[in-house]
Write a protein that holds these residues in place. Structure first.
Motif, PDB file in Angstrom:
ATOM      1  N   GLY A 101       7.086   2.584 -13.960  1.00  0.00           N
ATOM      2  CA  GLY A 101       5.655   2.726 -14.220  1.00  0.00           C
ATOM      3  C   GLY A 101       4.937   3.232 -12.996  1.00  0.00           C
ATOM      4  N   GLN A 102       3.641   3.065 -12.990  1.00  0.00           N
ATOM      5  CA  GLN A 102       2.850   3.512 -11.846  1.00  0.00           C
ATOM      6  C   GLN A 102       1.760   2.499 -11.535  1.00  0.00           C
ATOM      7  OE1 GLN A 102      -0.136   6.652 -14.011  1.00  0.00           O
ATOM      8  NE2 GLN A 102       1.748   7.457 -13.220  1.00  0.00           N
ATOM      9  N   ILE A 103       1.365   2.515 -10.266  1.00  0.00           N
ATOM     10  CA  ILE A 103       0.267   1.681  -9.815  1.00  0.00           C
ATOM     11  C   ILE A 103      -0.946   2.577  -9.603  1.00  0.00           C
ATOM     12  CG2 ILE A 103       1.714  -0.106  -8.782  1.00  0.00           C
ATOM     13  CD1 ILE A 103       1.238   1.201  -6.037  1.00  0.00           C
ATOM     14  N   ILE A 104      -2.122   1.951  -9.627  1.00  0.00           N
ATOM     15  CA  ILE A 104      -3.368   2.668  -9.380  1.00  0.00           C
ATOM     16  C   ILE A 104      -3.931   2.136  -8.076  1.00  0.00           C
ATOM     17  CG2 ILE A 104      -5.659   3.230 -10.267  1.00  0.00           C
ATOM     18  CD1 ILE A 104      -4.499   2.326 -13.057  1.00  0.00           C
ATOM     19  N   CYS A 105      -4.265   3.032  -7.165  1.00  0.00           N
ATOM     20  CA  CYS A 105      -4.673   2.618  -5.823  1.00  0.00           C
ATOM     21  C   CYS A 105      -6.027   3.200  -5.437  1.00  0.00           C
ATOM     22  CB  CYS A 105      -3.646   3.094  -4.793  1.00  0.00           C
ATOM     23  SG  CYS A 105      -1.965   2.583  -5.150  1.00  0.00           S
ATOM     24  N   LYS A 106      -6.671   2.478  -4.521  1.00  0.00           N
ATOM     25  CA  LYS A 106      -7.921   2.941  -3.926  1.00  0.00           C
ATOM     26  C   LYS A 106      -7.882   2.510  -2.466  1.00  0.00           C
ATOM     27  CE  LYS A 106     -12.916   2.655  -4.552  1.00  0.00           C
ATOM     28  NZ  LYS A 106     -13.977   2.118  -5.428  1.00  0.00           N
ATOM     29  N   ILE A 107      -8.119   3.445  -1.559  1.00  0.00           N
ATOM     30  CA  ILE A 107      -8.130   3.106  -0.135  1.00  0.00           C
ATOM     31  C   ILE A 107      -9.499   2.505   0.195  1.00  0.00           C
ATOM     32  CG2 ILE A 107      -7.999   4.007   2.214  1.00  0.00           C
ATOM     33  CD1 ILE A 107      -6.124   6.211   1.106  1.00  0.00           C
ATOM     34  N   LEU A 108      -9.490   1.245   0.591  1.00  0.00           N
ATOM     35  CA  LEU A 108     -10.725   0.566   0.978  1.00  0.00           C
ATOM     36  C   LEU A 108     -11.027   0.793   2.451  1.00  0.00           C
ATOM     37  CD1 LEU A 108     -10.153  -2.817  -0.908  1.00  0.00           C
ATOM     38  CD2 LEU A 108     -11.429  -0.797  -1.695  1.00  0.00           C
ATOM     39  N   LYS A 109      -9.962   0.920   3.256  1.00  0.00           N
ATOM     40  CA  LYS A 109     -10.106   1.220   4.686  1.00  0.00           C
ATOM     41  C   LYS A 109      -8.845   1.942   5.137  1.00  0.00           C
ATOM     42  CE  LYS A 109     -10.402  -0.854   9.252  1.00  0.00           C
ATOM     43  NZ  LYS A 109      -9.227  -1.375   9.893  1.00  0.00           N
ATOM     44  N   LYS A 110      -9.040   3.054   5.801  1.00  0.00           N
ATOM     45  CA  LYS A 110      -7.914   3.820   6.343  1.00  0.00           C
ATOM     46  C   LYS A 110      -7.586   3.287   7.724  1.00  0.00           C
ATOM     47  CE  LYS A 110      -5.128   7.458   6.479  1.00  0.00           C
ATOM     48  NZ  LYS A 110      -3.770   6.953   6.431  1.00  0.00           N
ATOM     49  N   GLY A 111      -6.335   2.907   7.936  1.00  0.00           N
ATOM     50  CA  GLY A 111      -5.912   2.389   9.227  1.00  0.00           C
ATOM     51  C   GLY A 111      -5.583   3.487  10.213  1.00  0.00           C
ATOM     52  N   GLU A 112      -5.276   3.087  11.444  1.00  0.00           N
ATOM     53  CA  GLU A 112      -4.934   4.023  12.512  1.00  0.00           C
ATOM     54  C   GLU A 112      -3.436   4.330  12.558  1.00  0.00           C
ATOM     55  OE1 GLU A 112      -7.248   5.493  14.498  1.00  0.00           O
ATOM     56  OE2 GLU A 112      -8.767   4.459  13.306  1.00  0.00           O
ATOM     57  N   GLY A 113      -2.643   3.517  11.868  1.00  0.00           N
ATOM     58  CA  GLY A 113      -1.190   3.664  11.936  1.00  0.00           C
ATOM     59  C   GLY A 113      -0.679   4.940  11.298  1.00  0.00           C
ATOM     60  N   THR A 114       0.448   5.414  11.829  1.00  0.00           N
ATOM     61  CA  THR A 114       1.069   6.626  11.284  1.00  0.00           C
ATOM     62  C   THR A 114       2.540   6.411  10.939  1.00  0.00           C
ATOM     63  OG1 THR A 114       1.588   7.395  13.523  1.00  0.00           O
ATOM     64  CG2 THR A 114      -0.482   8.168  12.539  1.00  0.00           C
ATOM     65  N   GLU A 115       3.086   5.264  11.359  1.00  0.00           N
ATOM     66  CA  GLU A 115       4.505   4.998  11.084  1.00  0.00           C
ATOM     67  C   GLU A 115       4.715   4.732   9.598  1.00  0.00           C
ATOM     68  OE1 GLU A 115       6.784   2.361  13.616  1.00  0.00           O
ATOM     69  OE2 GLU A 115       5.175   2.449  15.093  1.00  0.00           O
ATOM     70  N   THR A 116       5.840   5.206   9.095  1.00  0.00           N
ATOM     71  CA  THR A 116       6.194   5.023   7.697  1.00  0.00           C
ATOM     72  C   THR A 116       6.760   3.625   7.473  1.00  0.00           C
ATOM     73  OG1 THR A 116       6.697   7.380   7.521  1.00  0.00           O
ATOM     74  CG2 THR A 116       7.633   5.945   5.832  1.00  0.00           C
ATOM     75  N   ILE A 117       6.385   3.034   6.368  1.00  0.00           N
ATOM     76  CA  ILE A 117       6.977   1.761   5.943  1.00  0.00           C
ATOM     77  C   ILE A 117       8.074   2.102   4.945  1.00  0.00           C
ATOM     78  CG2 ILE A 117       6.563  -0.419   4.731  1.00  0.00           C
ATOM     79  CD1 ILE A 117       3.660  -0.279   5.779  1.00  0.00           C
ATOM     80  N   TYR A 118       9.282   1.656   5.253  1.00  0.00           N
ATOM     81  CA  TYR A 118      10.446   1.944   4.425  1.00  0.00           C
ATOM     82  C   TYR A 118      10.794   0.749   3.551  1.00  0.00           C
ATOM     83  CZ  TYR A 118      11.076   5.805   7.694  1.00  0.00           C
ATOM     84  OH  TYR A 118      10.877   6.914   8.453  1.00  0.00           O
ATOM     85  N   TYR A 119      11.704   0.987   2.620  1.00  0.00           N
ATOM     86  CA  TYR A 119      12.205  -0.074   1.745  1.00  0.00           C
ATOM     87  C   TYR A 119      12.853  -1.191   2.562  1.00  0.00           C
ATOM     88  CZ  TYR A 119      14.681  -2.245  -2.160  1.00  0.00           C
ATOM     89  OH  TYR A 119      15.152  -3.136  -3.089  1.00  0.00           O
ATOM     90  N   THR A 120      13.391  -0.869   3.719  1.00  0.00           N
ATOM     91  CA  THR A 120      14.063  -1.854   4.573  1.00  0.00           C
ATOM     92  C   THR A 120      13.134  -2.470   5.617  1.00  0.00           C
ATOM     93  OG1 THR A 120      14.757  -0.032   5.988  1.00  0.00           O
ATOM     94  CG2 THR A 120      16.323  -0.772   4.317  1.00  0.00           C
ATOM     95  N   SER A 121      11.860  -2.080   5.613  1.00  0.00           N
ATOM     96  CA  SER A 121      10.906  -2.560   6.615  1.00  0.00           C
ATOM     97  C   SER A 121      10.472  -4.003   6.359  1.00  0.00           C
ATOM     98  CB  SER A 121       9.655  -1.685   6.630  1.00  0.00           C
ATOM     99  OG  SER A 121       9.953  -0.362   7.002  1.00  0.00           O
TER     100      SER A 121
END
Length: 192
Positions: free
Chosen positions: A66-86
């Motif tokens: 399926g799919q999720i519906i998202c809305k960005i409430l605040k954009k962070g400063e981070g740029t690192e990717t979050i992986y399945y193993t994170s």
């Protein structure tokens, strides 16, 4: 006499099997059809909102369920990717699409403020952040999907259909077929 012993044994096994099956029927989860319809309609309406509201976007689940519906409430400063193993530290709040009186929150943009809260660990409440292992089998599919698209400092609103939440079985106070709405804040990535 030995011939009859085998037949008797088979009958006993069959009786126990039938008794076990009838116990399962008695323990089946009773589906509240009105609740199911409310939740399916709320998610579908939000999905329609996403077609015209540019602040909303959808993400297909990592599992393909399926799919999720998202809305960005605040954009962070981070740029690192979050992986399945994170492993990541987060604050979060989970709400139903109904308020504490069981009434549907009419303004879908207000679900996080007016919806009944079923779980919450928020910075503003003085709660400790929670460490999530993204690949943890106990983490809901929709939550794990959102995390893999977020960055440090991001705060998102995430609408999760029942199939990416607690499914047709529910869990504790969460009924079957429940649409879940989360506010998720990623504070830091502990391990990639």
């Amino acid at each position: 006499m030995k011939k009859y012993w085998h037949i008797t044994w088979m009958l006993v096994v069959m009786l126990f099997t039938l008794a076990a099956c009838s116990d399962d029927d008695e323990n089946e989860i009773v589906i509240d059809e009105a609740w199911k319809e409310i939740n399916l309609a709320a998610f579908d309406a939000r999905l329609q909102d996403a077609k015209t509201d540019t602040s909303l976007f959808t993400i297909n689940s990592e599992s393909g369920n399926g799919q999720i519906i998202c809305k960005i409430l605040k954009k962070g400063e981070g740029t690192e990717t979050i992986y399945y193993t994170s492993k990541v530290n987060c604050y979060y709040k989970g709400c139903f699409v109904t308020n504490e009186d069981g009434e549907v929150v009419a303004d879908r943009d207000s679900v996080l403020t007016q919806g009944e809260v079923f779980d919450s660990r928020l910075r503003e409440n003085g709660d400790d952040k929670v460490l999530f292992e993204v690949d943890d089998s106990g983490l809901r599919d929709g939550f794990a999907t959102a995390l893999q698209h977020m960055h440090e400092g991001d705060i998102w609103e995430v609408w999760m259909p029942y199939q990416l939440g607690y499914g047709v079985s529910g869990y504790d106070d969460i009924k079957p077929y429940t649409t879940l709405v989360f506010q998720i804040e990623v504070t830091d990535i502990v391990e990639q």
